[in-house]
Design a protein around this motif. Structure first.
Motif, PDB file in Angstrom:
ATOM      1  N   VAL A 161      -7.467   5.264  -1.031  1.00  0.00           N
ATOM      2  CA  VAL A 161      -6.471   3.952  -1.151  1.00  0.00           C
ATOM      3  C   VAL A 161      -4.954   4.308  -0.040  1.00  0.00           C
ATOM      4  O   VAL A 161      -4.350   5.542  -0.582  1.00  0.00           O
ATOM      5  CB  VAL A 161      -6.011   3.430  -2.652  1.00  0.00           C
ATOM      6  N   PRO A 162      -4.333   3.716   0.530  1.00  0.00           N
ATOM      7  CA  PRO A 162      -3.803   3.891   1.568  1.00  0.00           C
ATOM      8  C   PRO A 162      -2.213   3.467   1.472  1.00  0.00           C
ATOM      9  O   PRO A 162      -2.018   2.352   0.205  1.00  0.00           O
ATOM     10  CB  PRO A 162      -3.291   3.570   3.178  1.00  0.00           C
ATOM     11  N   LYS A 163      -1.734   4.121   1.267  1.00  0.00           N
ATOM     12  CA  LYS A 163      -0.510   4.167   0.437  1.00  0.00           C
ATOM     13  C   LYS A 163       0.679   3.185   1.988  1.00  0.00           C
ATOM     14  O   LYS A 163       2.148   2.689   1.622  1.00  0.00           O
ATOM     15  CB  LYS A 163       0.429   5.299   0.101  1.00  0.00           C
ATOM     16  N   THR A 164       0.515   3.661   2.752  1.00  0.00           N
ATOM     17  CA  THR A 164       1.742   3.403   3.612  1.00  0.00           C
ATOM     18  C   THR A 164       0.774   2.609   5.153  1.00  0.00           C
ATOM     19  O   THR A 164      -0.819   2.711   4.792  1.00  0.00           O
ATOM     20  CB  THR A 164       2.542   4.485   4.322  1.00  0.00           C
ATOM     21  N   TRP A 165       1.756   1.655   5.855  1.00  0.00           N
ATOM     22  CA  TRP A 165       1.004   1.293   7.069  1.00  0.00           C
ATOM     23  C   TRP A 165       0.464   2.351   7.692  1.00  0.00           C
ATOM     24  O   TRP A 165      -1.230   2.094   8.221  1.00  0.00           O
ATOM     25  CB  TRP A 165       2.107   0.417   7.483  1.00  0.00           C
ATOM     26  N   ASP A 166       1.212   3.538   8.159  1.00  0.00           N
ATOM     27  CA  ASP A 166       0.464   4.569   9.405  1.00  0.00           C
ATOM     28  C   ASP A 166      -0.682   5.322   8.329  1.00  0.00           C
ATOM     29  O   ASP A 166      -2.066   5.151   9.084  1.00  0.00           O
ATOM     30  CB  ASP A 166       1.296   5.192   9.663  1.00  0.00           C
ATOM     31  N   GLU A 167      -0.643   5.284   7.174  1.00  0.00           N
ATOM     32  CA  GLU A 167      -2.112   5.677   6.315  1.00  0.00           C
ATOM     33  C   GLU A 167      -3.397   4.667   7.355  1.00  0.00           C
ATOM     34  O   GLU A 167      -4.291   5.074   7.182  1.00  0.00           O
ATOM     35  CB  GLU A 167      -1.498   5.951   5.037  1.00  0.00           C
ATOM     36  N   ALA A 285      -3.065  -3.459  -2.638  1.00  0.00           N
ATOM     37  CA  ALA A 285      -2.157  -4.500  -1.568  1.00  0.00           C
ATOM     38  C   ALA A 285      -2.362  -3.586  -0.641  1.00  0.00           C
ATOM     39  O   ALA A 285      -1.581  -2.826  -0.676  1.00  0.00           O
ATOM     40  CB  ALA A 285      -0.591  -4.522  -2.660  1.00  0.00           C
ATOM     41  N   MET A 286      -2.037  -4.880   0.276  1.00  0.00           N
ATOM     42  CA  MET A 286      -2.101  -4.407   1.599  1.00  0.00           C
ATOM     43  C   MET A 286      -0.775  -3.577   1.943  1.00  0.00           C
ATOM     44  O   MET A 286       0.014  -4.187   2.076  1.00  0.00           O
ATOM     45  CB  MET A 286      -2.308  -5.186   2.823  1.00  0.00           C
ATOM     46  N   PRO A 287      -0.217  -1.730   2.510  1.00  0.00           N
ATOM     47  CA  PRO A 287       0.748  -1.588   2.635  1.00  0.00           C
ATOM     48  C   PRO A 287       1.349  -1.947   3.667  1.00  0.00           C
ATOM     49  O   PRO A 287       0.724  -1.625   5.289  1.00  0.00           O
ATOM     50  CB  PRO A 287      -0.242   0.043   2.391  1.00  0.00           C
ATOM     51  N   VAL A 288       2.410  -2.220   3.831  1.00  0.00           N
ATOM     52  CA  VAL A 288       2.633  -3.171   4.957  1.00  0.00           C
ATOM     53  C   VAL A 288       3.624  -2.484   5.956  1.00  0.00           C
ATOM     54  O   VAL A 288       3.861  -2.223   6.823  1.00  0.00           O
ATOM     55  CB  VAL A 288       3.217  -4.554   4.494  1.00  0.00           C
ATOM     56  N   THR A 289       4.940  -1.864   4.789  1.00  0.00           N
ATOM     57  CA  THR A 289       5.289  -0.505   6.034  1.00  0.00           C
ATOM     58  C   THR A 289       5.346   0.651   5.163  1.00  0.00           C
ATOM     59  O   THR A 289       4.634   1.101   4.718  1.00  0.00           O
ATOM     60  CB  THR A 289       7.554  -1.587   5.436  1.00  0.00           C
ATOM     61  N   ASN A 290       5.660   1.797   5.613  1.00  0.00           N
ATOM     62  CA  ASN A 290       5.734   3.133   5.616  1.00  0.00           C
ATOM     63  C   ASN A 290       6.522   3.867   4.617  1.00  0.00           C
ATOM     64  O   ASN A 290       6.599   4.631   4.196  1.00  0.00           O
ATOM     65  CB  ASN A 290       6.204   3.549   6.888  1.00  0.00           C
ATOM     66  N   PRO A 292       6.179   3.563   0.794  1.00  0.00           N
ATOM     67  CA  PRO A 292       5.392   2.930  -0.610  1.00  0.00           C
ATOM     68  C   PRO A 292       5.922   2.451  -1.274  1.00  0.00           C
ATOM     69  O   PRO A 292       5.345   1.271  -2.389  1.00  0.00           O
ATOM     70  CB  PRO A 292       5.405   4.032  -1.052  1.00  0.00           C
ATOM     71  N   THR A 293       8.223   2.382  -2.136  1.00  0.00           N
ATOM     72  CA  THR A 293       8.561   1.135  -2.794  1.00  0.00           C
ATOM     73  C   THR A 293       9.134   0.008  -2.428  1.00  0.00           C
ATOM     74  O   THR A 293       9.188  -0.588  -2.858  1.00  0.00           O
ATOM     75  CB  THR A 293       9.343   2.139  -2.635  1.00  0.00           C
ATOM     76  N   PHE A 360       2.094  -5.145 -11.395  1.00  0.00           N
ATOM     77  CA  PHE A 360       2.510  -6.994 -12.264  1.00  0.00           C
ATOM     78  C   PHE A 360       2.951  -6.126 -12.544  1.00  0.00           C
ATOM     79  O   PHE A 360       4.143  -6.560 -13.759  1.00  0.00           O
ATOM     80  CB  PHE A 360       0.936  -7.222 -12.737  1.00  0.00           C
ATOM     81  N   THR A 361       2.593  -5.020 -13.688  1.00  0.00           N
ATOM     82  CA  THR A 361       3.620  -4.130 -14.496  1.00  0.00           C
ATOM     83  C   THR A 361       4.955  -3.763 -14.050  1.00  0.00           C
ATOM     84  O   THR A 361       6.182  -4.095 -15.103  1.00  0.00           O
ATOM     85  CB  THR A 361       2.733  -3.350 -15.177  1.00  0.00           C
ATOM     86  N   GLU A 362       4.744  -3.872 -12.914  1.00  0.00           N
ATOM     87  CA  GLU A 362       6.483  -2.929 -12.134  1.00  0.00           C
ATOM     88  C   GLU A 362       6.695  -4.171 -11.930  1.00  0.00           C
ATOM     89  O   GLU A 362       7.893  -4.113 -11.728  1.00  0.00           O
ATOM     90  CB  GLU A 362       6.114  -2.213 -11.443  1.00  0.00           C
ATOM     91  N   GLY A 363       6.735  -5.572 -11.897  1.00  0.00           N
ATOM     92  CA  GLY A 363       6.815  -6.329 -11.035  1.00  0.00           C
ATOM     93  C   GLY A 363       6.812  -6.537 -10.146  1.00  0.00           C
ATOM     94  O   GLY A 363       7.671  -6.764  -8.975  1.00  0.00           O
ATOM     95  N   LYS A 364       6.511  -5.406  -8.801  1.00  0.00           N
ATOM     96  CA  LYS A 364       6.246  -5.491  -7.547  1.00  0.00           C
ATOM     97  C   LYS A 364       5.674  -6.773  -7.129  1.00  0.00           C
ATOM     98  O   LYS A 364       4.432  -6.292  -6.587  1.00  0.00           O
ATOM     99  CB  LYS A 364       6.268  -4.091  -7.487  1.00  0.00           C
ATOM    100  N   ILE A 365       6.092  -7.573  -6.955  1.00  0.00           N
ATOM    101  CA  ILE A 365       5.584  -8.766  -6.520  1.00  0.00           C
ATOM    102  C   ILE A 365       6.539  -9.854  -5.610  1.00  0.00           C
ATOM    103  O   ILE A 365       7.375 -10.109  -6.032  1.00  0.00           O
ATOM    104  CB  ILE A 365       4.752  -9.639  -7.776  1.00  0.00           C
TER     105      ILE A 365
END
Lengths: 410, 277
Positions: A161-167, A285-290, A292-293, A360-365
């Motif tokens: 699963v990709p983590k960044t937009w470029d990936e 979640a679609m990685p939108v930026t490069n 990951p955080t 969800f657990t980390e609230g990255k929403i």
């Protein structure tokens, strides 16, 4: 005459006797509440919960009403001034409007809000806008705007699963190179353009965009350039017929193994599995930026409960909503509806949803941008047209103009 | 009997119309509070790109469809009026599309455009039809026209057939004796004699097509983009889904005036060229 009066007397006594012996609470104290729901999928789940609630509260009766095309119906009932006691609707533009015309009860500070993830309470207060204070809708269940993927196909490609937009873009290129359809788009229905748009705009637009836009502090032209560019870039990885295929046909094709990725929310998963139970699915979640955080999952409130101010029984309505927020009901609803709980302590253990568990657990929403667009603007149609024509400056100009014009129409 | 009729007509017809005109001067959303805002709704309609776009599409669609429907229904009526076998059965068959619900027909055509035609053309190797035309902003209106014409021809055929029945047989006999060709007979006798029916068909067809709604909901939902959004669809969308009741009432009032004006102009113009009997 005497016959009739004696009959009446004996009947009344009988009724009184029955009333005393049989039911603990007489009919006059029975409170009936109408619950209006905009989802057809969860009727059975609601009904079993309502049954349990009525056992615990014998003097309250909940009448569930979940008609097809519920939002339009609710608007016509608004016109007729014939509103139900409670609403179970999504946190969207309709909710925003009901709050802005001051029709809902304020639940701010109620203990039933305590276990809810702060991100969703923030979504609610953002939805209500800067003019209103309070929490007028109690979040109940959440949805997620995901990228669905075919696990088997991704394994065949030998990728993770990709983590960044470029990936992500590299992965799409690789899929295209081996002759797969990288993303199975279905643009004949205009709303199906929105999952991708929402993922991009949800991560890239400035905070409080809608309020600032209404106050003319920002514009689409000034802030959404990257969103439009990236959306256009994704379109290159679609297929020849993406503009001629709608959501239902798309579900069928993707479930039969066409396409590696499918840009849809979690709501499409039960449908896909119904069409092909063998399908091995995952979501991310679609990685939108490069970075990951910085990549957040766009998640919204699929169901919230609200009580109309006009309702004659606000106390009983509150009892019902608190009951629905309890852990047992939350667990049951999430299991049966493959939804996400808004409670911090109820986490879905569905293996398909593994890829977004951390969000969800980390609230990255982050919340759905289009739920904040003015009702009737039809952004989805403009985006659909943009994808066909590819004219970025026209799209942004159109969005700005429509938004400003709609303010003149009320 | 007249007074109850007048009252009923007023309650169910005139009153809602007046109510619509009244709300067009307010900022009513369909619920909640409202204020009078004078003519600003009307001013805003003229500045509204989406409304102008809808007018453009609706007129283009209505004119093309009206012309096509009249050509096809006149041809079919002439055929059905001729001395042919199974005349009555054929008349019934040709009337069938008018009985079917437009929504159902729409979903059938949607299937044809989305699945049947692309697969068919794939099998034959024709690239031109391989994509769904309903998905293209440039050609989606053609799809709507095809379905609308298919459905509407039935009704106008019936009117033309009625017209053809009124032409007396002896004029044809006289023409035949004079040696007039079939084309001449049609152009010099039939067409002038059924001119009143031509007028009414043109006016009715244009009016119906200007108010097109079900076709669009079933086929394209107004898309792609706003390419096939007719004015009725826009009024419905904006009014009910967008909470712009007052604003769209103004749009509807303007549209009402446009349709009435067009019908009157059309009647005047077409009646002039009718044969005075």
């Amino acid at each position: 005459m005497r016959l009739i009066s004696s009959l009446v007397v004996s009947l009344t006594t009988a009724a009184l006797l029955v009333g005393c012996s049989d039911i603990s609470s007489p009919k006059e104290n029975m409170v009936e509440l109408e619950l209006f729901s905009n989802k057809a999928e969860n009727i059975a789940t609601y009904e079993s919960m309502i049954e349990r609630f009525e056992e615990q509260h014998p003097n309250i009766r909940i009448n569930l009403y979940a008609p097809p095309d519920a939002e339009t119906l609710l608007r016509t009932r608004l016109v007729k001034n014939d509103m139900p006691d409670m609403l179970a609707i999504a946190g969207n533009a309709l909710y925003r409007e009901l709050v802005s015309v001051d029709m809902l009860v304020n639940y701010e500070g109620e203990p039933m809000l305590d276990p809810i993830q702060p991100a969703y309470l923030q979504t609610i207060s953002d939805l209500e806008g800067s003019e209103k204070k309070g929490i007028h809708g109690v979040p109940f269940a959440a949805n997620a705007n995901t990228m669905i993927y075919n696990k088997t196909k991704l394994k065949e490609l030998g990728e993770d699963v990709p983590k960044t937009w470029d990936e992500f873009i590299q992965l799409l290129q690789k899929a295209k190179a081996v002759g797969e359809i990288p993303i199975y788009f279905t643009f004949q229905d205009s709303w199906t353009t929105m999952p991708a748009w929402n993922s991009l705009a949800g991560n890239l637009q400035p905070k409080q965009f809608a309020d600032k836009k209404t106050n003319k502090e920002v514009t689409f032209q000034g802030t959404h350039q990257e969103v439009a560019e990236k959306l256009l870039q994704l379109k290159d990885y679609g297929h020849d017929r993406m503009f001629g295929i709608g959501y239902n046909d798309g579900n069928r094709e993707f479930s039969q193994g066409k396409g590696v990725f499918y840009s849809q929310g979690n709501w499409a998963i039960p449908e896909l599995l119904k069409l092909n139970p063998e399908l091995d699915l995952g979501v991310f979640a679609m990685p939108v930026t490069n970075d990951p955080t910085k990549n957040k999952l766009v998640s919204g409130i699929d169901v919230l409960f609200a009580t109309l101010k006009e309702s004659k029984h606000p106390e009983e309505a509150k009892q019902f909503i608190s009951f629905m927020m309890e852990e047992q009901q939350q667990q049951q609803y999430m299991e049966e509806q493959s939804a996400f709980s808004v409670r911090k302590d109820v986490i879905s253990d569905d293996p398909i949803m593994e890829g977004i568990q951390d969000n969800f657990t980390e609230g990255k929403i982050s919340s759905f941008p289009d739920h904040f667009y003015p009702a009737g603007m039809g952004a989805q149609n403009m985006i659909q047209e943009f994808l066909y024509q590819g004219n970025i400056s026209k799209l942004l100009k159109d969005l700005d103009r429509e938004w400003d014009q709609i303010q003149l129409r009320y | 009997m007249t007074i109850p009729a007048v009252i009923l007509f007023f309650i169910f017809h005139t009153f809602p119309l007046l109510q619509g005109i009244f709300y067009s001067f307010t900022n009513w959303r369909g619920y909640g509070d409202w204020d009078f805002i004078g003519l600003s709704n009307y001013v805003n309609v003229f500045k509204d790109m989406r409304a102008l776009n809808a007018y453009g599409f609706t007129f283009q669609f209505a004119i093309v469809s009206t012309v096509l429907v009249n050509i096809f229904s006149l041809l079919i009526a002439l055929g059905l009026n001729a001395n042919i076998k199974f005349q009555k059965t054929l008349r019934a068959v040709y009337f069938l599309p008018n009985i079917l619900s437009i929504l159902i027909v729409g979903f059938i055509f949607q299937f044809i455009f989305t699945i049947f035609l692309p697969q068919f053309s794939d099998a034959l190797g024709i690239q031109a039809l391989a994509t769904n035309i309903l998905g293209s902003p440039d050609y989606a209106w053609v799809g709507v026209v095809i379905m609308a014409v298919w459905q509407a021809t039935a009704f106008n055929t019936i009117l033309y057939l009625a017209g053809l029945q009124t032409v007396p047989e002896d004029v044809y006999e006289a023409a035949a004796i004079d040696g007039a060709s079939p084309w001449k007979r049609f152009w010099k006798i039939t067409f002038p004699l059924i001119a009143p029916f031509f007028t009414i068909n043109m006016v009715l067809a244009l009016k119906t097509f200007l108010m097109v709604f079900d076709h669009i909901i079933a086929l394209t939902g107004g898309g792609p983009g706003y390419a096939t959004e007719s004015i009725s669809v826009l009024i419905y969308r904006g009014g009910f889904e967008g909470g712009q009741f007052g604003y769209q009432s103004a749009n509807a009032v303007i549209y009402f005036i446009v349709i009435v004006a067009l019908s009157i102009i059309q009647l005047r113009f077409l009646q002039k060229r009718e044969v005075q009997q």
